[in-house]
Scaffold this motif. Structure first.
Motif, PDB file in Angstrom:
ATOM      1  N   TYR A  66       0.867  -1.185   0.000  1.00 13.79           N
ATOM      2  CA  TYR A  66       0.000   0.000   0.000  1.00 13.79           C
ATOM      3  C   TYR A  66       0.908   1.241   0.000  1.00 13.79           C
ATOM      4  CZ  TYR A  66      -4.517  -2.310   0.592  1.00 13.79           C
ATOM      5  OH  TYR A  66      -5.665  -3.032   0.382  1.00 13.79           O
ATOM      6  N   VAL A  92      -9.897   3.077   3.921  1.00 16.29           N
ATOM      7  CA  VAL A  92     -10.589   4.363   3.782  1.00 16.29           C
ATOM      8  C   VAL A  92     -11.899   4.062   3.073  1.00 16.29           C
ATOM      9  CG1 VAL A  92     -10.359   6.712   2.905  1.00 16.29           C
ATOM     10  CG2 VAL A  92      -8.319   5.353   3.378  1.00 16.29           C
ATOM     11  N   ASN A  93     -12.991   4.237   3.781  1.00 19.53           N
ATOM     12  CA  ASN A  93     -14.274   3.827   3.208  1.00 19.53           C
ATOM     13  C   ASN A  93     -15.116   4.994   2.702  1.00 19.53           C
ATOM     14  OD1 ASN A  93     -13.939   1.614   5.846  1.00 19.53           O
ATOM     15  ND2 ASN A  93     -13.998   0.904   3.735  1.00 19.53           N
ATOM     16  N   VAL A  94     -14.499   6.140   2.577  1.00 16.80           N
ATOM     17  CA  VAL A  94     -15.231   7.329   2.114  1.00 16.80           C
ATOM     18  C   VAL A  94     -15.888   7.065   0.765  1.00 16.80           C
ATOM     19  CG1 VAL A  94     -14.996   9.753   1.435  1.00 16.80           C
ATOM     20  CG2 VAL A  94     -13.499   8.787   3.203  1.00 16.80           C
ATOM     21  N   THR A  95     -17.165   7.337   0.670  1.00 13.91           N
ATOM     22  CA  THR A  95     -17.880   7.138  -0.591  1.00 13.91           C
ATOM     23  C   THR A  95     -19.122   8.027  -0.600  1.00 13.91           C
ATOM     24  OG1 THR A  95     -18.774   5.466  -2.084  1.00 13.91           O
ATOM     25  CG2 THR A  95     -19.211   5.136   0.263  1.00 13.91           C
ATOM     26  N   ARG A 148     -21.095   9.911  -6.707  1.00 15.13           N
ATOM     27  CA  ARG A 148     -19.835  10.619  -6.468  1.00 15.13           C
ATOM     28  C   ARG A 148     -19.219  11.006  -7.825  1.00 15.13           C
ATOM     29  NH1 ARG A 148     -14.952   7.649  -3.118  1.00 15.13           N
ATOM     30  NH2 ARG A 148     -13.719   9.492  -2.743  1.00 15.13           N
ATOM     31  N   GLY A 179     -14.066  -2.978  -4.665  1.00 17.51           N
ATOM     32  CA  GLY A 179     -13.811  -1.950  -3.639  1.00 17.51           C
ATOM     33  C   GLY A 179     -15.021  -1.051  -3.504  1.00 17.51           C
ATOM     34  N   SER A 185     -16.995  -0.436  -0.980  1.00 18.66           N
ATOM     35  CA  SER A 185     -17.236   0.191   0.314  1.00 18.66           C
ATOM     36  C   SER A 185     -18.679  -0.073   0.788  1.00 18.66           C
ATOM     37  CB  SER A 185     -16.904   1.689   0.245  1.00 18.66           C
ATOM     38  OG  SER A 185     -16.927   2.227   1.538  1.00 18.66           O
ATOM     39  N   GLU A 213     -22.121   3.631  -4.295  1.00 23.88           N
ATOM     40  CA  GLU A 213     -21.831   3.629  -5.733  1.00 23.88           C
ATOM     41  C   GLU A 213     -22.644   2.535  -6.455  1.00 23.88           C
ATOM     42  OE1 GLU A 213     -17.457   3.834  -7.403  1.00 23.88           O
ATOM     43  OE2 GLU A 213     -17.985   1.786  -6.950  1.00 23.88           O
ATOM     44  N   ASP A 219     -15.696  -6.041  -1.649  1.00 30.14           N
ATOM     45  CA  ASP A 219     -14.752  -5.235  -0.881  1.00 30.14           C
ATOM     46  C   ASP A 219     -13.988  -6.213   0.011  1.00 30.14           C
ATOM     47  OD1 ASP A 219     -14.679  -1.965  -0.229  1.00 30.14           O
ATOM     48  OD2 ASP A 219     -13.802  -3.218   1.336  1.00 30.14           O
ATOM     49  N   MET A 220     -12.801  -5.813   0.457  1.00 31.67           N
ATOM     50  CA  MET A 220     -12.054  -6.704   1.362  1.00 31.67           C
ATOM     51  C   MET A 220     -12.622  -6.643   2.777  1.00 31.67           C
ATOM     52  SD  MET A 220      -8.597  -4.739   2.362  1.00 31.67           S
ATOM     53  CE  MET A 220      -8.659  -3.150   3.173  1.00 31.67           C
ATOM     54  N   ASN A 263     -10.645  -9.719  -2.012  1.00 24.76           N
ATOM     55  CA  ASN A 263      -9.470  -8.879  -1.806  1.00 24.76           C
ATOM     56  C   ASN A 263      -8.702  -8.765  -3.123  1.00 24.76           C
ATOM     57  OD1 ASN A 263      -6.835  -7.878  -1.091  1.00 24.76           O
ATOM     58  ND2 ASN A 263      -7.359  -8.367   1.029  1.00 24.76           N
ATOM     59  N   LEU A 264      -8.557  -7.542  -3.596  1.00 20.98           N
ATOM     60  CA  LEU A 264      -7.926  -7.301  -4.897  1.00 20.98           C
ATOM     61  C   LEU A 264      -6.448  -7.674  -4.899  1.00 20.98           C
ATOM     62  CD1 LEU A 264      -9.631  -3.896  -5.608  1.00 20.98           C
ATOM     63  CD2 LEU A 264      -9.710  -5.868  -7.144  1.00 20.98           C
ATOM     64  N   VAL A 265      -5.843  -7.753  -3.731  1.00 18.73           N
ATOM     65  CA  VAL A 265      -4.411  -8.040  -3.656  1.00 18.73           C
ATOM     66  C   VAL A 265      -4.146  -9.540  -3.579  1.00 18.73           C
ATOM     67  CG1 VAL A 265      -2.286  -7.598  -2.360  1.00 18.73           C
ATOM     68  CG2 VAL A 265      -4.053  -5.834  -2.502  1.00 18.73           C
ATOM     69  N   ARG A 270     -13.149   2.325  -8.503  1.00 17.65           N
ATOM     70  CA  ARG A 270     -12.919   3.768  -8.365  1.00 17.65           C
ATOM     71  C   ARG A 270     -12.418   4.098  -6.963  1.00 17.65           C
ATOM     72  NH1 ARG A 270     -18.114   6.438  -9.212  1.00 17.65           N
ATOM     73  NH2 ARG A 270     -16.970   8.334  -9.771  1.00 17.65           N
ATOM     74  N   ASN A 271     -11.380   4.896  -6.928  1.00 16.41           N
ATOM     75  CA  ASN A 271     -10.831   5.382  -5.657  1.00 16.41           C
ATOM     76  C   ASN A 271     -10.330   4.255  -4.751  1.00 16.41           C
ATOM     77  OD1 ASN A 271     -11.657   8.206  -6.276  1.00 16.41           O
ATOM     78  ND2 ASN A 271     -13.684   7.289  -6.189  1.00 16.41           N
TER      79      ASN A 271
HETATM   80  C1  LIG Z   1     -12.364   5.141  -0.813  1.00 14.63           C
HETATM   81  S1  LIG Z   1     -13.275   3.652  -0.861  1.00 14.63           S
HETATM   82  C2  LIG Z   1     -13.966   3.766  -2.504  1.00 14.63           C
HETATM   83  C3  LIG Z   1     -15.416   3.343  -2.540  1.00 14.63           C
HETATM   84  C4  LIG Z   1     -16.111   3.526  -3.889  1.00 14.63           C
HETATM   85  N1  LIG Z   1     -15.510   2.705  -4.911  1.00 14.63           N
HETATM   86  C5  LIG Z   1     -16.110   4.980  -4.319  1.00 14.63           C
HETATM   87  O1  LIG Z   1     -15.372   5.326  -5.242  1.00 14.63           O
HETATM   88  O2  LIG Z   1     -16.835   5.776  -3.730  1.00 14.63           O
HETATM   89  C6  LIG Z   1     -12.000   2.430  -1.016  1.00 14.63           C
HETATM   90  C7  LIG Z   1     -12.453   1.004  -0.716  1.00 14.63           C
HETATM   91  O3  LIG Z   1     -11.445   0.107  -1.166  1.00 14.63           O
HETATM   92  C8  LIG Z   1     -11.433  -0.987  -0.284  1.00 14.63           C
HETATM   93  N2  LIG Z   1     -10.142  -1.688  -0.426  1.00 14.63           N
HETATM   94  C9  LIG Z   1      -8.907  -1.289  -0.053  1.00 14.63           C
HETATM   95  N3  LIG Z   1      -8.009  -2.244  -0.312  1.00 14.63           N
HETATM   96  C10 LIG Z   1      -8.695  -3.274  -0.886  1.00 14.63           C
HETATM   97  C11 LIG Z   1      -8.322  -4.552  -1.365  1.00 14.63           C
HETATM   98  N4  LIG Z   1      -7.077  -4.975  -1.298  1.00 14.63           N
HETATM   99  N5  LIG Z   1      -9.275  -5.348  -1.895  1.00 14.63           N
HETATM  100  C12 LIG Z   1     -10.565  -4.933  -1.959  1.00 14.63           C
HETATM  101  N6  LIG Z   1     -10.986  -3.742  -1.498  1.00 14.63           N
HETATM  102  C13 LIG Z   1     -10.058  -2.918  -0.971  1.00 14.63           C
HETATM  103  C14 LIG Z   1     -11.627  -0.357   1.096  1.00 14.63           C
HETATM  104  O4  LIG Z   1     -12.084  -1.317   2.036  1.00 14.63           O
HETATM  105  C15 LIG Z   1     -12.645   0.736   0.776  1.00 14.63           C
HETATM  106  O5  LIG Z   1     -13.955   0.306   1.022  1.00 14.63           O
END
Ligand SMILES: C[S@@+](CC[C@H](N)C(=O)[O-])C[C@H]1O[C@@H](n2cnc3c(N)ncnc32)[C@H](O)[C@@H]1O
Length: 277
Positions: A32, A76-79, A83, A111, A113, A117, A140-141, A202-204, A218-219
């Protein structure tokens, strides 16, 4: 022994913490982006009333409730609903005409959140007469945010702001038709949930689980370093059908990734792309 640089020690402690979390719990934060990660780790250290990264490592590894708080603190779960409304306008104008030609449309929100979205996209597709042909996978993870997403209940006091965003996003109806106001908040109508599937991913560390016509991520990439961004681009590319649509966040890009040449721009400003190879 000569005194050493405390910053170097902190970096070592962070690496050990992230390695331990990965090896014990399977959550991989090792790639990260460091600045934001460090800030969040220190927020958790203070919230746990600790004084060092190593102190947090001990607590996280021995106390799974602390691990849950750590996880929440790192993501960071801001959404928001609709948006960046210009993204939805571009999606309506550039992606929807392509999607009309498909008999069935599979969409992945990676992801997602707390789901704002996802419900926004469900509303847009409903208004375009496409929702009944869609299956939307939202992942989401973080399972805590997914529980909220599944419920589809959002704070009532946000509805005024979301109504404005919806209208700026090209919304065609009265926004209030999509939810019922209850004591708990704005409860989104169940017909919007019919084609939604929420699930942890989990994307990773997790592999691709389907082939999609649309992927919105997104984001999320913004929190990863370049190596990890490239790894996730590989996963997204491999999960997108040829001529499928990819949507990224405003501050994210395909430019400079090894996959750049495999996409055309649908709306470059809005980070909307189409896989062409
Ligand atoms: C800022 S939010 C974006 C939410 C939405 N996509 C938006 O754009 O409003 C980022 C999200 O990515 C998720 N996230 C972070 N790392 C991740 C991973 N490795 N795999 C899946 N989700 C992940 C976080 O849990 C969080 O809910």
């Amino acid at each position: 022994m000569s005194p050493k640089n405390p910053n170097e020690l902190e970096d070592i402690e962070i690496q050990l913490l992230l390695e331990g979390v990965y090896r014990y719990y399977g959550f991989d934060f090792r790639n990260y982006a460091m600045a934001s990660l460090k800030r969040r780790i220190w927020n958790t250290i203070r919230a746990e009333k600790l004084t060092s990264v190593s102190g947090l490592q001990e607590k996280v590894l021995h106390d799974s409730a602390c691990m849950e708080r750590f996880l929440l603190g790192l993501s960071v779960n801001v959404t928001a609903m609709f948006r960046d409304p210009s993204f939805y306008i571009a999606f309506r104008n550039k992606a929807v005409p392509l999607l009309r030609t498909y008999p069935f449309i599979r969409i992945w929100h990676a992801g997602c959140s707390t789901g704002e979205e996802v419900y926004s996209m469900a509303i847009l597709l409903f208004e375009e007469g496409l929702y009944h042909r869609c299956r939307i996978y939202a992942t989401d993870m973080n399972e805590a945010v997914l529980r909220k997403a599944k419920a589809g209940i959002f704070s009532l006091h946000l509805m005024q702001e979301y109504t404005q965003l919806y209208l700026r996003a090209g919304g065609k109806e009265s926004f209030s038709k999509y939810y019922t106001a209850g004591y708990d908040g704005a409860i989104f109508h169940s017909f919007l949930k019919e084609n939604l599937i929420f699930s942890p991913h989990n994307l990773v560390t997790d592999a691709s689980f389907n082939e999609f016509n649309v992927i919105l991520c997104r984001n999320v990439l913004i929190y990863f370093n370049k190596e990890l961004q490239d790894q996730v681009h590989k996963l997204l590319y491999g999960s997108l059908k040829i001529f499928g649509v990819l949507g990224l966040g405003k501050q994210e890009t395909l430019i400079g990734s090894p996959y750049e040449d495999f996409y055309d721009e649908l709306a470059a400003q809005e980070k909307l792309y189409r896989r062409v190879e």
